[in-house]
Motif scaffolding. Structure first.
Motif, PDB file in Angstrom:
ATOM      1  N   ASP A  22      12.445  47.130  -6.842  1.00 41.97           N
ATOM      2  CA  ASP A  22      12.809  46.383  -8.395  1.00 41.97           C
ATOM      3  C   ASP A  22      13.046  47.152  -9.153  1.00 41.97           C
ATOM      4  O   ASP A  22      13.833  46.695 -10.293  1.00 41.97           O
ATOM      5  N   THR A  23      13.179  48.699  -9.660  1.00 40.04           N
ATOM      6  CA  THR A  23      13.214  49.719  -9.930  1.00 40.04           C
ATOM      7  C   THR A  23      14.979  49.793 -10.491  1.00 40.04           C
ATOM      8  O   THR A  23      15.820  49.903  -9.649  1.00 40.04           O
ATOM      9  N   ALA A  24      15.243  49.669 -11.930  1.00 39.39           N
ATOM     10  CA  ALA A  24      16.747  49.215 -11.334  1.00 39.39           C
ATOM     11  C   ALA A  24      17.106  49.024 -13.340  1.00 39.39           C
ATOM     12  O   ALA A  24      16.344  48.744 -14.714  1.00 39.39           O
ATOM     13  N   VAL A  25      18.208  48.905 -13.875  1.00 44.62           N
ATOM     14  CA  VAL A  25      18.762  48.079 -14.875  1.00 44.62           C
ATOM     15  C   VAL A  25      18.877  47.097 -15.327  1.00 44.62           C
ATOM     16  O   VAL A  25      19.690  46.202 -14.019  1.00 44.62           O
ATOM     17  N   TYR A  26      18.254  46.481 -16.030  1.00 40.71           N
ATOM     18  CA  TYR A  26      17.994  45.236 -15.879  1.00 40.71           C
ATOM     19  C   TYR A  26      19.002  44.050 -17.106  1.00 40.71           C
ATOM     20  O   TYR A  26      18.560  45.215 -18.197  1.00 40.71           O
ATOM     21  N   TYR A  27      20.373  43.745 -16.911  1.00 41.79           N
ATOM     22  CA  TYR A  27      20.890  43.044 -18.235  1.00 41.79           C
ATOM     23  C   TYR A  27      21.061  41.962 -17.816  1.00 41.79           C
ATOM     24  O   TYR A  27      20.936  41.165 -17.210  1.00 41.79           O
ATOM     25  N   CYS A  28      21.542  41.041 -19.046  1.00 43.22           N
ATOM     26  CA  CYS A  28      21.716  40.092 -19.753  1.00 43.22           C
ATOM     27  C   CYS A  28      22.393  39.070 -19.733  1.00 43.22           C
ATOM     28  O   CYS A  28      23.649  40.653 -20.041  1.00 43.22           O
ATOM     29  N   ALA A  29      22.789  38.417 -19.836  1.00 45.31           N
ATOM     30  CA  ALA A  29      24.416  37.958 -19.537  1.00 45.31           C
ATOM     31  C   ALA A  29      24.814  36.480 -20.058  1.00 45.31           C
ATOM     32  O   ALA A  29      23.996  35.760 -19.853  1.00 45.31           O
ATOM     33  N   ALA A  30      25.964  36.259 -20.476  1.00 38.44           N
ATOM     34  CA  ALA A  30      25.861  34.871 -20.643  1.00 38.44           C
ATOM     35  C   ALA A  30      26.903  33.893 -20.868  1.00 38.44           C
ATOM     36  O   ALA A  30      28.229  34.962 -19.986  1.00 38.44           O
ATOM     37  N   SER A  31      26.914  32.906 -20.042  1.00 36.86           N
ATOM     38  CA  SER A  31      28.574  32.837 -19.569  1.00 36.86           C
ATOM     39  C   SER A  31      28.704  30.849 -19.561  1.00 36.86           C
ATOM     40  O   SER A  31      27.440  29.874 -19.924  1.00 36.86           O
ATOM     41  N   ARG A  32      29.677  30.634 -20.194  1.00 42.91           N
ATOM     42  CA  ARG A  32      29.983  28.948 -20.342  1.00 42.91           C
ATOM     43  C   ARG A  32      29.881  28.463 -19.071  1.00 42.91           C
ATOM     44  O   ARG A  32      29.834  27.019 -18.725  1.00 42.91           O
ATOM     45  N   THR A  33      29.652  28.564 -17.702  1.00 42.23           N
ATOM     46  CA  THR A  33      30.381  28.501 -16.531  1.00 42.23           C
ATOM     47  C   THR A  33      28.766  28.658 -15.501  1.00 42.23           C
ATOM     48  O   THR A  33      28.498  29.588 -15.082  1.00 42.23           O
ATOM     49  N   TYR A  34      27.826  27.548 -15.794  1.00 36.99           N
ATOM     50  CA  TYR A  34      26.268  27.681 -15.094  1.00 36.99           C
ATOM     51  C   TYR A  34      26.563  27.846 -13.583  1.00 36.99           C
ATOM     52  O   TYR A  34      26.332  29.130 -12.903  1.00 36.99           O
ATOM     53  N   PRO A  35      27.121  27.703 -13.125  1.00 35.51           N
ATOM     54  CA  PRO A  35      27.587  27.180 -10.749  1.00 35.51           C
ATOM     55  C   PRO A  35      28.190  28.749 -10.574  1.00 35.51           C
ATOM     56  O   PRO A  35      27.814  29.346  -9.986  1.00 35.51           O
ATOM     57  N   ARG A  36      29.263  29.349 -11.737  1.00 37.60           N
ATOM     58  CA  ARG A  36      30.145  30.751 -11.507  1.00 37.60           C
ATOM     59  C   ARG A  36      29.387  31.472 -12.092  1.00 37.60           C
ATOM     60  O   ARG A  36      29.569  33.097 -12.321  1.00 37.60           O
ATOM     61  N   LEU A  37      27.879  31.711 -12.581  1.00 40.53           N
ATOM     62  CA  LEU A  37      27.654  33.161 -13.421  1.00 40.53           C
ATOM     63  C   LEU A  37      27.036  34.099 -12.071  1.00 40.53           C
ATOM     64  O   LEU A  37      26.786  34.968 -12.008  1.00 40.53           O
ATOM     65  N   GLY A  38      25.997  33.525 -10.740  1.00 39.17           N
ATOM     66  CA  GLY A  38      25.991  34.576  -9.817  1.00 39.17           C
ATOM     67  C   GLY A  38      26.575  34.990  -9.324  1.00 39.17           C
ATOM     68  O   GLY A  38      26.748  35.977  -8.563  1.00 39.17           O
ATOM     69  N   ALA A  39      28.195  35.373  -9.293  1.00 36.92           N
ATOM     70  CA  ALA A  39      29.603  35.389  -9.181  1.00 36.92           C
ATOM     71  C   ALA A  39      29.841  36.554 -10.149  1.00 36.92           C
ATOM     72  O   ALA A  39      31.001  37.190  -9.495  1.00 36.92           O
ATOM     73  N   GLY A  40      29.272  36.439 -11.515  1.00 33.53           N
ATOM     74  CA  GLY A  40      30.227  36.925 -11.673  1.00 33.53           C
ATOM     75  C   GLY A  40      30.559  36.818 -13.040  1.00 33.53           C
ATOM     76  O   GLY A  40      31.153  37.543 -13.304  1.00 33.53           O
ATOM     77  N   ALA A  41      30.667  35.608 -12.961  1.00 33.69           N
ATOM     78  CA  ALA A  41      31.281  34.865 -14.562  1.00 33.69           C
ATOM     79  C   ALA A  41      30.780  34.544 -15.851  1.00 33.69           C
ATOM     80  O   ALA A  41      29.622  33.796 -15.474  1.00 33.69           O
ATOM     81  N   VAL A  42      31.090  35.923 -16.562  1.00 33.73           N
ATOM     82  CA  VAL A  42      30.085  36.286 -17.110  1.00 33.73           C
ATOM     83  C   VAL A  42      31.052  36.574 -18.471  1.00 33.73           C
ATOM     84  O   VAL A  42      31.774  37.790 -18.777  1.00 33.73           O
ATOM     85  N   ASP A  43      30.599  36.029 -19.959  1.00 32.07           N
ATOM     86  CA  ASP A  43      31.451  36.247 -21.360  1.00 32.07           C
ATOM     87  C   ASP A  43      30.830  37.702 -21.957  1.00 32.07           C
ATOM     88  O   ASP A  43      31.872  37.819 -22.135  1.00 32.07           O
ATOM     89  N   PHE A  44      29.877  37.128 -21.742  1.00 35.07           N
ATOM     90  CA  PHE A  44      29.180  38.744 -22.758  1.00 35.07           C
ATOM     91  C   PHE A  44      28.594  39.007 -21.963  1.00 35.07           C
ATOM     92  O   PHE A  44      27.090  38.491 -21.137  1.00 35.07           O
ATOM     93  N   TRP A  45      28.144  40.960 -21.786  1.00 38.08           N
ATOM     94  CA  TRP A  45      26.333  41.525 -21.532  1.00 38.08           C
ATOM     95  C   TRP A  45      25.389  41.649 -22.780  1.00 38.08           C
ATOM     96  O   TRP A  45      26.390  42.623 -23.061  1.00 38.08           O
ATOM     97  N   GLY A  46      24.623  42.390 -22.157  1.00 40.68           N
ATOM     98  CA  GLY A  46      23.554  43.060 -22.571  1.00 40.68           C
ATOM     99  C   GLY A  46      24.022  44.274 -22.519  1.00 40.68           C
ATOM    100  O   GLY A  46      25.104  44.655 -21.423  1.00 40.68           O
ATOM    101  N   LYS A  47      22.928  45.426 -22.700  1.00 37.52           N
ATOM    102  CA  LYS A  47      22.940  46.342 -22.953  1.00 37.52           C
ATOM    103  C   LYS A  47      22.272  47.570 -21.439  1.00 37.52           C
ATOM    104  O   LYS A  47      21.940  48.555 -20.935  1.00 37.52           O
ATOM    105  N   GLY A  48      21.362  46.056 -20.572  1.00 33.68           N
ATOM    106  CA  GLY A  48      20.352  47.107 -20.622  1.00 33.68           C
ATOM    107  C   GLY A  48      18.731  47.760 -20.808  1.00 33.68           C
ATOM    108  O   GLY A  48      18.850  48.057 -22.174  1.00 33.68           O
ATOM    109  N   THR A  49      18.112  47.520 -20.010  1.00 33.40           N
ATOM    110  CA  THR A  49      16.629  47.454 -19.955  1.00 33.40           C
ATOM    111  C   THR A  49      16.390  48.171 -18.367  1.00 33.40           C
ATOM    112  O   THR A  49      16.731  47.592 -17.723  1.00 33.40           O
ATOM    113  N   LEU A  50      15.725  49.593 -18.168  1.00 33.32           N
ATOM    114  CA  LEU A  50      15.246  49.918 -17.460  1.00 33.32           C
ATOM    115  C   LEU A  50      13.690  49.550 -17.281  1.00 33.32           C
ATOM    116  O   LEU A  50      12.797  49.471 -18.369  1.00 33.32           O
TER     117      LEU A  50
END
Length: 123
Positions: free
Chosen positions: A90-118
């Motif tokens: 599970d070691t990784a940088v974890y990123y938050c994402a916001a998307s206007r499309t829930y069904p396609r969010l998992g496929a990478g349809a993201v409008d905004f990204w955070g910078k991540g936390t390790l």
């Protein structure tokens, strides 16, 4: 501009738990599905999980089902990722994402990204 700020990462032993938070600003938070992705060293970014605007629907990658839980508090403009039974993989940088499309969010349809936390998991 829109900001997504992750927090809560750190070093933890295998078997332990962490709760990551992502605070959104300058975003109509309840209009967006939210998600979490992660990127391990030397690997591509991968989908972890998602939650719809109300919190009534969630979805997870098979690799984390049963150990990861996403929730959100629209009053606080914050989404959470509870991680239990942590594994070294599970070691990784974890990123938050916001998307206007829930069904396609998992496929990478993201409008905004955070910078991540390790998150680092020791064995």
């Amino acid at each position: 501009q829109v900001q997504l700020v992750e927090s809560g990462g750190g070093l933890v032993q295998a078997g332990g738990s962490l709760r990551l938070s992502c605070a959104a600003s300058r975003l109509s938070f309840s209009d967006y599905a939210m998600g979490w992705f992660r990127q391990a060293p030397g690997k591509e970014r991968e989908f972890v999980g998602r939650i719809n605007w109300s919190g009534a629907s969630t979805g997870y990658a098979d690799s984390v089902k049963g150990r990861f839980t996403i929730s959100r508090d629209n009053a606080k403009n914050t989404v959470y990722l509870q991680i239990d039974s942590l594994k070294p993989e599970d070691t990784a940088v974890y990123y938050c994402a916001a998307s206007r499309t829930y069904p396609r969010l998992g496929a990478g349809a993201v409008d905004f990204w955070g910078k991540g936390t390790l998150v680092t998991v020791s064995s």
